[in-house]
Design a protein around this motif. Structure first.
Motif, PDB file in Angstrom:
ATOM      1  N   GLY A  46       0.846  -1.190   0.000  1.00 34.06           N
ATOM      2  CA  GLY A  46       0.000   0.000   0.000  1.00 34.06           C
ATOM      3  C   GLY A  46       0.880   1.238   0.000  1.00 34.06           C
ATOM      4  O   GLY A  46       1.822   1.341  -0.782  1.00 34.06           O
ATOM      5  N   PRO A  47       0.621   2.166   0.921  1.00 35.70           N
ATOM      6  CA  PRO A  47       1.419   3.389   0.955  1.00 35.70           C
ATOM      7  C   PRO A  47       2.764   3.232   1.677  1.00 35.70           C
ATOM      8  O   PRO A  47       3.566   4.143   1.703  1.00 35.70           O
ATOM      9  CB  PRO A  47       0.530   4.364   1.729  1.00 35.70           C
ATOM     10  CG  PRO A  47      -0.242   3.483   2.656  1.00 35.70           C
ATOM     11  CD  PRO A  47      -0.485   2.203   1.884  1.00 35.70           C
ATOM     12  N   HIS A  48       3.006   2.056   2.251  1.00 35.04           N
ATOM     13  CA  HIS A  48       4.208   1.831   3.050  1.00 35.04           C
ATOM     14  C   HIS A  48       5.348   1.294   2.190  1.00 35.04           C
ATOM     15  O   HIS A  48       5.140   0.425   1.354  1.00 35.04           O
ATOM     16  CB  HIS A  48       3.914   0.871   4.199  1.00 35.04           C
ATOM     17  CG  HIS A  48       2.774   1.310   5.044  1.00 35.04           C
ATOM     18  ND1 HIS A  48       2.871   2.357   5.929  1.00 35.04           N
ATOM     19  CD2 HIS A  48       1.496   0.870   5.115  1.00 35.04           C
ATOM     20  CE1 HIS A  48       1.703   2.533   6.519  1.00 35.04           C
ATOM     21  NE2 HIS A  48       0.848   1.648   6.043  1.00 35.04           N
ATOM     22  N   ARG A  49       6.537   1.798   2.464  1.00 38.38           N
ATOM     23  CA  ARG A  49       7.730   1.364   1.724  1.00 38.38           C
ATOM     24  C   ARG A  49       8.889   1.258   2.705  1.00 38.38           C
ATOM     25  O   ARG A  49       9.093   2.143   3.540  1.00 38.38           O
ATOM     26  CB  ARG A  49       8.057   2.370   0.630  1.00 38.38           C
ATOM     27  CG  ARG A  49       9.297   2.054  -0.164  1.00 38.38           C
ATOM     28  CD  ARG A  49       9.376   3.016  -1.313  1.00 38.38           C
ATOM     29  NE  ARG A  49      10.679   3.034  -1.919  1.00 38.38           N
ATOM     30  CZ  ARG A  49      10.901   3.442  -3.147  1.00 38.38           C
ATOM     31  NH1 ARG A  49       9.909   3.888  -3.894  1.00 38.38           N
ATOM     32  NH2 ARG A  49      12.102   3.443  -3.640  1.00 38.38           N
ATOM     33  N   LYS A  50       9.638   0.162   2.601  1.00 35.68           N
ATOM     34  CA  LYS A  50      10.801  -0.047   3.455  1.00 35.68           C
ATOM     35  C   LYS A  50      11.953  -0.504   2.576  1.00 35.68           C
ATOM     36  O   LYS A  50      11.787  -1.374   1.727  1.00 35.68           O
ATOM     37  CB  LYS A  50      10.492  -1.105   4.518  1.00 35.68           C
ATOM     38  CG  LYS A  50      11.602  -1.342   5.500  1.00 35.68           C
ATOM     39  CD  LYS A  50      11.154  -2.275   6.609  1.00 35.68           C
ATOM     40  CE  LYS A  50      12.201  -2.315   7.699  1.00 35.68           C
ATOM     41  NZ  LYS A  50      11.716  -2.997   8.876  1.00 35.68           N
ATOM     42  N   GLU A  51      13.119   0.106   2.787  1.00 34.08           N
ATOM     43  CA  GLU A  51      14.311  -0.276   2.040  1.00 34.08           C
ATOM     44  C   GLU A  51      15.320  -0.884   3.000  1.00 34.08           C
ATOM     45  O   GLU A  51      15.584  -0.327   4.070  1.00 34.08           O
ATOM     46  CB  GLU A  51      14.913   0.940   1.327  1.00 34.08           C
ATOM     47  CG  GLU A  51      13.988   1.497   0.262  1.00 34.08           C
ATOM     48  CD  GLU A  51      14.569   2.686  -0.494  1.00 34.08           C
ATOM     49  OE1 GLU A  51      15.537   3.322   0.005  1.00 34.08           O
ATOM     50  OE2 GLU A  51      14.050   2.983  -1.578  1.00 34.08           O
ATOM     51  N   LEU A  52      15.870  -2.029   2.622  1.00 37.79           N
ATOM     52  CA  LEU A  52      16.866  -2.731   3.411  1.00 37.79           C
ATOM     53  C   LEU A  52      18.109  -2.916   2.560  1.00 37.79           C
ATOM     54  O   LEU A  52      17.998  -3.123   1.351  1.00 37.79           O
ATOM     55  CB  LEU A  52      16.356  -4.124   3.811  1.00 37.79           C
ATOM     56  CG  LEU A  52      14.992  -4.232   4.456  1.00 37.79           C
ATOM     57  CD1 LEU A  52      14.567  -5.692   4.552  1.00 37.79           C
ATOM     58  CD2 LEU A  52      15.020  -3.597   5.835  1.00 37.79           C
ATOM     59  N   SER A  53      19.281  -2.876   3.183  1.00 38.41           N
ATOM     60  CA  SER A  53      20.502  -3.171   2.434  1.00 38.41           C
ATOM     61  C   SER A  53      21.592  -3.570   3.399  1.00 38.41           C
ATOM     62  O   SER A  53      21.512  -3.321   4.604  1.00 38.41           O
ATOM     63  CB  SER A  53      20.939  -1.972   1.598  1.00 38.41           C
ATOM     64  OG  SER A  53      21.267  -0.866   2.410  1.00 38.41           O
ATOM     65  N   GLY A  54      22.607  -4.201   2.841  1.00 37.09           N
ATOM     66  CA  GLY A  54      23.736  -4.621   3.646  1.00 37.09           C
ATOM     67  C   GLY A  54      24.874  -5.054   2.749  1.00 37.09           C
ATOM     68  O   GLY A  54      24.745  -5.063   1.519  1.00 37.09           O
ATOM     69  N   ALA A  55      25.987  -5.410   3.357  1.00 40.06           N
ATOM     70  CA  ALA A  55      27.163  -5.783   2.584  1.00 40.06           C
ATOM     71  C   ALA A  55      28.010  -6.785   3.353  1.00 40.06           C
ATOM     72  O   ALA A  55      27.892  -6.902   4.576  1.00 40.06           O
ATOM     73  CB  ALA A  55      27.994  -4.544   2.272  1.00 40.06           C
ATOM     74  N   GLU A  56      28.834  -7.504   2.621  1.00 40.30           N
ATOM     75  CA  GLU A  56      29.774  -8.461   3.191  1.00 40.30           C
ATOM     76  C   GLU A  56      31.122  -8.281   2.506  1.00 40.30           C
ATOM     77  O   GLU A  56      31.171  -8.055   1.290  1.00 40.30           O
ATOM     78  CB  GLU A  56      29.285  -9.889   3.002  1.00 40.30           C
ATOM     79  CG  GLU A  56      28.010 -10.199   3.753  1.00 40.30           C
ATOM     80  CD  GLU A  56      27.556 -11.645   3.582  1.00 40.30           C
ATOM     81  OE1 GLU A  56      28.307 -12.470   3.022  1.00 40.30           O
ATOM     82  OE2 GLU A  56      26.437 -11.931   4.009  1.00 40.30           O
ATOM     83  N   PRO A  57      32.216  -8.406   3.257  1.00 42.92           N
ATOM     84  CA  PRO A  57      33.535  -8.173   2.664  1.00 42.92           C
ATOM     85  C   PRO A  57      33.959  -9.238   1.652  1.00 42.92           C
ATOM     86  O   PRO A  57      34.701  -8.943   0.722  1.00 42.92           O
ATOM     87  CB  PRO A  57      34.483  -8.154   3.865  1.00 42.92           C
ATOM     88  CG  PRO A  57      33.748  -8.792   4.981  1.00 42.92           C
ATOM     89  CD  PRO A  57      32.285  -8.637   4.696  1.00 42.92           C
TER      90      PRO A  57
END
Length: 182
Positions: free
Chosen positions: A52-63
């Motif tokens: 709906g109107p909700h948005r979530k962004e996730l991110s990450g990294a590994e060496p």
């Protein structure tokens, strides 16, 4: 369902007594991406969840990772972030992810986590996590062509790249370990 109950010897009455499985109420669209530069090397992943109107962004990294591990990690993170059962449409530009979860995993499970050539399945621990994360949802796996103008796929790619670049910048800012002995 009634035939299942009859086969178990409980008949229709037993089937009526069993609670129906919880039906996911909410629909969540998810776009994922992951990659390394070089491959293998430092990697980043990202997921965008929209309901709906909700948005979530996730991110990450590994060496130290691979493109495939980052693609799997993005999907796992997205599904694990959902608080309750959902109907999920997960968009990925990774054929490895989409084919693995929709086709290959059935054979891997049947063959004791071995490929058709009897080799151990690469990234088994991530595939198992993905299966666990997906189990409580109704997931439709959609493949999208990468770098082909899909705005959400492009955004997920940028987020994954930025996460990888932040990791590399932080590593470059750390002083090198001293080579002197005390």
């Amino acid at each position: 369902m009634a035939s299942d109950a009859a086969a178990e010897g409980g008949g229709a009455a037993a089937a009526a007594e069993r609670p129906a499985p919880a039906r996911p109420r909410r629909v969540v669209e998810v776009w994922t991406d992951g990659g390394c530069s070089p491959n293998p090397g430092p990697g980043g992943w990202a997921a965008i969840l929209v309901s709906g109107p909700h948005r979530k962004e996730l991110s990450g990294a590994e060496p130290h990772s691979t493109n495939n591990r980052m693609e799997l990690t993005a999907a796992i993170a997205a599904l694990e972030a959902l608080k309750g059962p959902c109907r999920v449409v997960l968009h990925t530009d990774s054929e490895y992810l989409r084919n693995g979860i929709t086709r290959w995993v059935k054979d891997w499970l049947r063959n004791g986590w071995r490929t058709a050539s009897r080799q151990p399945v690469a990234n088994r621990e991530l595939w198992q996590r993905l299966l666990d994360a997906a189990a409580r949802h109704e997931v439709a796996w959609r493949w999208v062509r990468g770098h082909a103008g899909d705005p959400m796929n492009e955004r997920a790619d940028r987020l994954a790249t930025e996460a990888r670049e932040r990791l590399m910048a932080a590593a470059a800012d750390r002083p090198a370990p001293s080579s002197r002995r005390r």
